[in-house]
Scaffold this motif. Structure first.
Motif, PDB file in Angstrom:
ATOM      1  N   ALA A 701       9.215   0.740   8.106  1.00 37.90           N
ATOM      2  CA  ALA A 701       8.573  -0.580   8.093  1.00 37.90           C
ATOM      3  C   ALA A 701       9.594  -1.686   7.847  1.00 37.90           C
ATOM      4  N   ARG A 702      10.547  -1.421   6.965  1.00 38.25           N
ATOM      5  CA  ARG A 702      11.576  -2.429   6.692  1.00 38.25           C
ATOM      6  C   ARG A 702      12.468  -2.655   7.903  1.00 38.25           C
ATOM      7  N   ARG A 703      12.800  -1.564   8.603  1.00 34.28           N
ATOM      8  CA  ARG A 703      13.623  -1.736   9.812  1.00 34.28           C
ATOM      9  C   ARG A 703      12.895  -2.566  10.861  1.00 34.28           C
ATOM     10  N   LEU A 704      11.589  -2.415  10.917  1.00 32.11           N
ATOM     11  CA  LEU A 704      10.795  -3.188  11.879  1.00 32.11           C
ATOM     12  C   LEU A 704      10.583  -4.629  11.420  1.00 32.11           C
ATOM     13  N   GLY A 705      10.810  -4.895  10.134  1.00 31.94           N
ATOM     14  CA  GLY A 705      10.515  -6.233   9.606  1.00 31.94           C
ATOM     15  C   GLY A 705       9.024  -6.510   9.555  1.00 31.94           C
ATOM     16  N   ASP A 706       8.208  -5.458   9.448  1.00 29.36           N
ATOM     17  CA  ASP A 706       6.750  -5.582   9.476  1.00 29.36           C
ATOM     18  C   ASP A 706       6.227  -5.531   8.048  1.00 29.36           C
ATOM     19  N   ARG A 707       5.857  -6.713   7.505  1.00 28.44           N
ATOM     20  CA  ARG A 707       5.450  -6.777   6.102  1.00 28.44           C
ATOM     21  C   ARG A 707       4.127  -6.050   5.859  1.00 28.44           C
ATOM     22  N   LEU A 708       3.233  -6.086   6.838  1.00 28.98           N
ATOM     23  CA  LEU A 708       1.962  -5.397   6.681  1.00 28.98           C
ATOM     24  C   LEU A 708       2.172  -3.873   6.648  1.00 28.98           C
ATOM     25  N   ALA A 709       3.048  -3.373   7.529  1.00 29.05           N
ATOM     26  CA  ALA A 709       3.369  -1.946   7.504  1.00 29.05           C
ATOM     27  C   ALA A 709       4.011  -1.567   6.170  1.00 29.05           C
ATOM     28  N   GLU A 710       4.858  -2.442   5.655  1.00 32.41           N
ATOM     29  CA  GLU A 710       5.484  -2.180   4.360  1.00 32.41           C
ATOM     30  C   GLU A 710       4.432  -2.096   3.260  1.00 32.41           C
ATOM     31  N   ALA A 711       3.391  -2.948   3.356  1.00 35.96           N
ATOM     32  CA  ALA A 711       2.320  -2.928   2.358  1.00 35.96           C
ATOM     33  C   ALA A 711       1.578  -1.595   2.389  1.00 35.96           C
ATOM     34  N   HIS A 712       1.319  -1.061   3.591  1.00 38.84           N
ATOM     35  CA  HIS A 712       0.664   0.247   3.684  1.00 38.84           C
ATOM     36  C   HIS A 712       1.527   1.335   3.028  1.00 38.84           C
ATOM     37  N   SER A 713       2.834   1.284   3.244  1.00 43.03           N
ATOM     38  CA  SER A 713       3.713   2.292   2.652  1.00 43.03           C
ATOM     39  C   SER A 713       3.765   2.140   1.134  1.00 43.03           C
ATOM     40  N   ARG A 714       3.739   0.920   0.651  1.00 48.27           N
ATOM     41  CA  ARG A 714       3.743   0.716  -0.799  1.00 48.27           C
ATOM     42  C   ARG A 714       2.440   1.231  -1.422  1.00 48.27           C
ATOM     43  N   ARG A 715       1.342   1.062  -0.695  1.00 47.86           N
ATOM     44  CA  ARG A 715       0.064   1.632  -1.177  1.00 47.86           C
ATOM     45  C   ARG A 715       0.199   3.157  -1.311  1.00 47.86           C
ATOM     46  N   GLY A 716       0.881   3.795  -0.358  1.00 51.39           N
ATOM     47  CA  GLY A 716       1.113   5.231  -0.458  1.00 51.39           C
ATOM     48  C   GLY A 716       2.039   5.590  -1.603  1.00 51.39           C
ATOM     49  N   LEU A 717       3.079   4.784  -1.820  1.00 52.12           N
ATOM     50  CA  LEU A 717       3.999   5.057  -2.919  1.00 52.12           C
ATOM     51  C   LEU A 717       3.326   4.874  -4.280  1.00 52.12           C
ATOM     52  N   ALA A 718       2.338   3.990  -4.346  1.00 50.48           N
ATOM     53  CA  ALA A 718       1.567   3.851  -5.590  1.00 50.48           C
ATOM     54  C   ALA A 718       0.838   5.154  -5.909  1.00 50.48           C
ATOM     55  N   LEU A 719       0.370   5.820  -4.867  1.00 45.95           N
ATOM     56  CA  LEU A 719      -0.279   7.114  -5.062  1.00 45.95           C
ATOM     57  C   LEU A 719       0.729   8.139  -5.583  1.00 45.95           C
ATOM     58  N   VAL A 720       1.943   8.103  -5.045  1.00 46.42           N
ATOM     59  CA  VAL A 720       3.003   8.997  -5.526  1.00 46.42           C
ATOM     60  C   VAL A 720       3.257   8.765  -7.014  1.00 46.42           C
ATOM     61  N   GLU A 721       3.431   7.507  -7.384  1.00 45.96           N
ATOM     62  CA  GLU A 721       3.753   7.181  -8.776  1.00 45.96           C
ATOM     63  C   GLU A 721       2.631   7.592  -9.722  1.00 45.96           C
ATOM     64  N   SER A 722       1.391   7.354  -9.326  1.00 44.22           N
ATOM     65  CA  SER A 722       0.274   7.681 -10.217  1.00 44.22           C
ATOM     66  C   SER A 722       0.117   9.186 -10.377  1.00 44.22           C
ATOM     67  N   ASN A 723       0.343   9.952  -9.298  1.00 46.00           N
ATOM     68  CA  ASN A 723       0.251  11.408  -9.407  1.00 46.00           C
ATOM     69  C   ASN A 723       1.269  11.963 -10.391  1.00 46.00           C
ATOM     70  N   MET A 724       2.387  11.260 -10.547  1.00 47.77           N
ATOM     71  CA  MET A 724       3.430  11.702 -11.467  1.00 47.77           C
ATOM     72  C   MET A 724       3.279  11.060 -12.846  1.00 47.77           C
ATOM     73  N   GLY A 725       2.169  10.334 -13.051  1.00 49.29           N
ATOM     74  CA  GLY A 725       1.918   9.748 -14.352  1.00 49.29           C
ATOM     75  C   GLY A 725       2.663   8.465 -14.631  1.00 49.29           C
ATOM     76  N   ARG A 726       3.275   7.880 -13.597  1.00 47.28           N
ATOM     77  CA  ARG A 726       4.023   6.627 -13.790  1.00 47.28           C
ATOM     78  C   ARG A 726       3.108   5.461 -13.390  1.00 47.28           C
TER      79      ARG A 726
END
Length: 920
Positions: A701-726
């Protein structure tokens, strides 16, 4: 007879059978009483030892309940006494393994002081044999954390003493591999370093001893800012000057060991089934058995020579000698279309197989490797590392010191391993003519080889006896029985060219190119195109998309490739090729790079559009992203009736497609595939894959410069962080995503982000904030809005109220959510039924709660969400227990335990450990 074990997995055994000790805090309480050795412990002291942070207000009552349960479990054989000073437990001699360990160590000390080194070493070996892993494994809480390093320090001290005695007795050759492993596991332990340097010098490895000191010097200065111990410096000087009078060093000040990560050991059984078409290799199998006394065995040889087949057959013959389990990994060291599997990825799989939760696997490769060595030290494990690229790939995959065996297959001899760890080499060559003839006869029939013995020998000569090449030729002979073997031998003789990587052992490329040239043009083109497919196998729909052909036509082409022994249909509708065939296909020339790129584009379109449809069928409450139109010729398969199980089957191929998109620069596909796979990976506990895919998606998403795509990926990374208790990190990712969604006017995705923030607050136990956010979300979806969003918001409010003990309002909101009917998707329906059952149970309506939890558990099981099903079944058992229906409660708990044992989800293992206490 009662036996209490703390030197490894914590357990109490009655006549050899383990006694279930109940939930984690109850186990921790009993462990504290055991280690107090009869000294009374007050409720306050016990509470501080079993709860992290501040103990609950009801701690004294809970401890009283735990003691009551333990007394019932232990009967009259162990007595927990209570007095004004607290609770105390006294164990008779012979009951506690730690006491037996101490007695054996003290006996060794006395024998050593008397000069009887053989007896001292024997008593230390008896003491060390009592250890089954890191101390107090499976016990949580601050109390266990305080005792664990003390016990493990005693273990390391005894191990050092035993190694000192072995050195004094001149056994440096025997203990050198063990010392290397221990020094790797404890790099700052100067005592172990001193013993290792001494052993190396005595084994004639002066340069390695000097290098070991220099490595220790750098570590101590970089990590601690200190110089080595004076004794170590003195030893270094003596080694540097080749002091021939160098004698064993006696007592050396100990350095406390770092406590290992507590892990509940498991017994993996990962060996694949051996091939049925196995002939000969009797000498090699005998040699492999002779080398099975431990250590490392390297089976080397050219591709297609049968290394894996031999390794698997030999491993199964000796498997029963390794009672602690069998680990297997294909390292993909040689193969088309992908890089060798990184050691860190294999370690991730192995650590999870040994009982480490995905969230507890260290990120750093060195730390990950150290944990693996710690967990495998002393265990009788059989580890098969197949298709290694080189020594660097396997070095971090070698276990700690102990009786285990590592079998490595590789095209090279891995000389570094032979030199550094004393690996034994078993060089495998193509079978002798008679054995190769037997292999050919087993495939084409002995009647044909006896009828044409000269032609059969010419075929063996033309293939160099290579088992894979023989299999390809034999398939041709079987498919065309009318063709004499002499004709096949003549065609093979007339073929030209070699497969460069396999020169010198048979004309492999001639065999494969001969099969290729015999194909119809369309089938030959299909093999070339399929050579770019990255996954473990290919479906008809995926192949049709790559070829831009109808599925019916594609199926016929795949069948033709199966008949030519270039593919195998290992499952109905799923086709795979051997690595050599894939290598051959990947070498076939394309008319131009654009044609290849279009085929890859169509393949990625197929996987993306199909996965997105399956995602929408499974997670109906989730808003969908807009996908670019698929290229012409792409087959977009409709999701099957059970789309959740489709994800289970397809996710290895989807992972490979995601990696291909990343490598070939298809950034749009990369972030969208990560988005489509997100919730499946999370629901099924595949957190490592979730983390990797979301990071790749964010980079794309960053290579594309697509902020909306980046937001979707950050939503996924939030899931990663919460699963690990962070949870703080998760909320930060959500804030970034919400800002981008709000700026873009993406209301549905903004609301989804708020919904997930509610879930994070629930995991963080911030229930008042959770309820407020859920009510704010509900306000976004009035009665006139879409049913699915309002249903989800109603359930969020209901669950928040359940968490706060407000069961009446919770019931109303859950029933309102269910009243919206089809607005709930399958997962949301199961979630809401669980919420409803929780509210009903809180209100004392056991009959209604039973029905709700049963429906919820059945729904989760149909979706393959086993960890969630275990939670629902446990709740069902609690309802039956509270209603006095002990038989039904026991049946529910049994079912929950059975489901927990069938899943790899890390949450299920934790739940199963809490269930046994209820089955009393």
């Amino acid at each position: 007879m009662i036996r209490v074990e703390v030197l490894g997995p914590f357990a109490v055994r009655r006549d050899g059978a383990e006694v279930p000790l109940g939930p984690p805090q109850q186990r921790a309480l009993f462990a504290a009483l055991v280690l107090a050795r009869g000294v009374p412990l007050s409720a306050t002291t016990l509470a501080a030892g079993i709860w992290d942070g501040e103990a609950p207000a009801s701690a004294v009552a809970v401890i009283r309940k735990y003691v009551h349960h333990l007394r019932r479990l232990l009967g009259g054989e162990l007595t927990i006494a209570s007095s004004r000073r607290g609770y105390a437990l006294t164990l008779a001699p012979g009951m506690l393994d730690a006491d037996d360990f101490s007695r054996a160590v003290h006996a060794a000390d006395r024998a050593r002081a008397a000069g009887d080194l053989d007896t001292a070493g024997g008593r230390l070996r008896e003491a060390l044999a009592l250890w089954r892993g890191p101390a107090l494994t499976g016990v949580t809480g601050p109390g266990a954390d305080q005792h664990r390093p003390v016990l493990d320090g005693q273990h390391l001290a005894a191990l050092r003493s035993r190694l000192e005695i072995d050195l004094e007795l001149g056994r440096e050759q025997r203990i050198l591999p063990e010392l290397r492993s221990l020094a790797d596991a404890h790099p700052l332990d100067e005592h172990l370093r001193l013993l290792l340097m001494t052993a190396l010098y005595r084994c004639g490895r002066q340069a390695e001893a000097i290098a070991s000191y220099q490595e220790c010097l750098k570590l101590l200065r970089d990590d601690l800012g200190v110089d080595p111990d004076p004794r170590l410096r003195e030893l270094y000087g003596r080694i540097l000057h080749a002091d021939e009078t160098l004698l064993p060093t006696s007592a050396v000040p100990s350095v406390p060991a770092q406590p290992p990560t507590p892990v509940v050991p498991s017994v993996p059984a990962q060996l694949p089934a051996p091939s049925a078409a196995f002939v000969g290799r009797a000498k090699e199998l005998e040699r492999m058995e002779a080398l099975s006394d431990g250590g490392v065995v390297v089976i080397s040889g050219m591709a297609g020579v049968g290394k894996t087949t031999l390794a698997l057959h030999g491993a199964h013959r000796i498997a029963e000698r390794f009672g602690d389990g069998h680990l297997y990994a294909d390292l993909h060291g040689f193969g088309p279309g992908r890089e060798p599997t990184p050691p860190g990825e294999i370690l991730d799989r192995f650590l999870q197989a040994l009982g480490v939760a995905p969230a507890d696997v260290p990120d750093d490769l060195a730390v990950r490797a150290g944990l693996f060595r710690t967990l495998t030290t002393g265990r009788r494990l059989l580890i098969l590392l197949d298709n290694a690229a080189g020594a660097d790939q396997v070095r971090d995959l070698l276990p700690g010191a102990g009786p285990g065996l590592v079998v490595i297959t590789s095209r090279g001899t891995l000389p570094t391993l032979l030199a550094r760890v004393g690996a034994r080499l078993l060089a495998l060559r193509p079978p002798k003519d008679e054995e190769a003839l037997a292999l050919l006869a087993a495939r084409v029939g002995t009647d044909r080889t006896r009828a044409e013995p000269v032609a059969a020998r010419e075929i063996v000569a033309g293939t160099g006896g290579l088992p894979l090449a023989l299999a390809v030729v034999a398939a041709r002979a079987v498919a065309q029985e009318h063709l004499p073997l002499s004709a096949i031998a003549a065609e093979l003789h007339d073929a030209h060219g070699t497969l460069d990587a396999f020169g010198g052992a048979g004309d492999v490329r001639a065999v494969l190119s001969w099969s290729y040239r015999a194909l119809e043009p369309a089938a030959a083109d299909a093999l070339r195109v399929l050579g770019t497919h990255p996954g473990p196998d290919v479906t008809v729909a995926a192949a049709a998309s790559m070829l831009a052909l109808p599925e019916r036509h594609t199926r016929a082409l795949l069948r033709a490739l199966v008949e030519a022994a270039l593919l195998v249909e290992h499952r109905t509708g799923r086709f795979a090729a051997h690595d050599l065939v894939r290598a051959f296909a990947s070498e076939l020339p394309w008319p131009g790079d654009q044609e290849r790129r279009e085929a890859v584009h169509r393949l990625l379109d197929h996987h993306l559009h199909t996965a997105e449809q399956a995602m929408a069928a499974v997670f109906t409450g989730r808003p969908r992203i807009a996908l670019p139109p698929a290229l012409p010729g792409v087959v977009v398969s409709a999701p099957p009736p059970n789309a959740a199980l489709w994800f289970v089957d397809e996710h290895p191929t989807l992972l490979a497609a995601h990696d291909l998109a990343h490598r070939d620069g298809f950034d749009g596909h990369s972030w969208r595939l990560a988005w489509a796979l997100r919730d499946f990976f999370s629901r099924h506990g595949l957190w490592h894959h979730l983390q990797t895919s979301q990071h790749l998606g964010l980079a794309a998403a960053r290579r594309l410069g697509d902020r909306l795509a980046e937001a979707h990926s950050r939503r996924g990374l939030a899931l990663v962080e919460s699963n690990m208790g962070r949870y703080s990190a998760a909320r930060e990712q959500l804030r970034e995503a919400a800002g981008a969604f709000e700026a873009a006017g993406a209301k549905e995705f903004l609301a989804e982000t708020y919904r997930f923030e509610i879930w994070v607050l629930d995991r963080a136990a911030e229930h008042e904030s959770q309820l407020k956010s859920a009510q704010d979300l509900l306000d976004l979806y009035p009665l006139a809005s879409g049913a699915r969003h309002r249903a989800w918001a109603l359930n969020a409010v209901s669950w928040s109220q359940v968490r706060l003990g407000r069961f009446g309002p919770a019931l109303e909101h859950a029933e309102a959510a269910l009243a919206l009917g089809d607005g709930l998707g399958p997962y949301s329906l199961a979630d809401t039924l669980h919420t409803l059952g929780s509210a009903q149970a809180g209100l004392g309506d056991h009959e209604a709660a039973q029905r709700s939890f049963t429906r919820s558990a059945d729904s989760y099981l149909r979706l393959g969400a086993h960890a969630h099903a275990v939670v629902a079944l446990r709740a069902l058992g609690d309802v039956h227990r509270d209603a006095g229906r002990r038989d039904l409660a026991d049946a529910a708990y049994r079912r929950a335990l059975a489901v927990a044992e069938e899943t790899d989800d890390p949450r299920a293992a934790a739940i199963s450990g809490e269930l046994a206490v209820y089955r009393t």
